[in-house]
Enzyme design. Sequence first.
Site, mmCIF file in Angstrom:
data_model
loop_
_atom_site.group_PDB
_atom_site.id
_atom_site.type_symbol
_atom_site.label_atom_id
_atom_site.label_comp_id
_atom_site.label_asym_id
_atom_site.label_seq_id
_atom_site.Cartn_x
_atom_site.Cartn_y
_atom_site.Cartn_z
ATOM 1 C CE LYS A 162 38.344 42.170 32.576
ATOM 2 N NZ LYS A 162 39.605 41.733 31.940
ATOM 3 N NE ARG A 217 46.397 38.531 29.292
ATOM 4 C CZ ARG A 217 45.617 39.369 29.958
ATOM 5 N NH1 ARG A 217 45.544 39.292 31.276
ATOM 6 N NH2 ARG A 217 44.900 40.280 29.332
ATOM 7 C CE1 TYR A 252 39.672 28.631 63.445
ATOM 8 C CE2 TYR A 252 39.193 30.391 61.886
ATOM 9 C CZ TYR A 252 38.802 29.255 62.574
ATOM 10 O OH TYR A 252 37.540 28.747 62.391
#
EC number: 5.1.1.1
Length: 366
Positions: free
Chosen positions: A41, A138, A259
């Site tokens: 997967k 789940r 940043y």
Amino acid sequence: MTDLSRTPHGGRLTVDLGALAANWRRLAAEAAGAETAAVIKADAYGCGIPAAAPALRAAGCRTFFVAHLSEAVSARAALPPDAVIYVLNGFPPGSAEAYRGADLRPVLGSRDEVAEWAAANRAGRRPAALHVDTGMNRLGLSVPEAMALAGDPVLADVAPSLVMSHLVSAEVPDDPLTARQVGDFARVRAAYPGVAASLANSAGVFLGRGPRHDLVRPGYALYGGNPTPGRPSPMRPVVRLEAEIAQVREVAPGESAGYNARWTAPSRRRLATLSLGYADGFPRSASGRGEARVGGVACPFVGTVSMDLIILDVTDAPAEAARRGAPALLIGDALDVDAVGRNAGTIGYEILTGLGRRYAREYRGG
């Protein structure tokens, strides 16, 4: 060392298919008689289904697991017709013909899914798996639901080829939840005589015979992740990521980088910028805590990981190694996927499955 010259992207990802195959064989040996499947997967954990699936098949793997129907279609295209492909993440309504047409096996985890597959399957029975939830909460049938289903005539049309569950904490050998899951799953398995059973994931393979049953389903370990945390990894590294240094500069004490000026030079420092960032799957959470190796020297990330760029402090690296066009190693050698995950405040699974599509990719050993 990888030659990054003329690379269409600042990073090169090398996937060692020989190591992938060797890891499958190592797990098959550890499984001691159980069939060893492969979980492919998330695009084979970022390594690419079209390359990884055939390499695993050539090593001896016959059964594969994916998460979604789209991944199953990709896997079917990459594998010979006799490969068995299970789709883990439930059975979407109305998808039976897509499964049947491509000879894919759904993993059924509710009575509604069981009923729909059975109704669609009466014309010509195709196998499916039954997913039993033993603690993850789940997906899956509860243990009582699975026990009740075992005596239901609907099973004749479901044609179950596998009953499976998933370990919650397999990487923690003494977790009492694992023992409870093993016991509950043993009861379920006994209710389905003649149907193959599967419980063990990568870490579960190393927990002894209890969780192994008829088929084990390693994923992470195949791709070089350590299935035995706290002990030396028995797996070979599969991925290596290098990036070309785009620019080198010196900054004075008190100057900032990146940043929001979140890093300030404590003294005169030499900085190198790499042409990759979180758009390439290298997590922003690695800001200020990740590292790369330049000339074999650990060079910390400074400032914030941005979309396409990462800044390194290469002050301690050899000058001949820390130069424009030279490689910096981000995954590989001592920086295995588990170490990279820890440095980013996450896990190696996220590092692997996030590997970006922009990298130049090189496959070896397949």
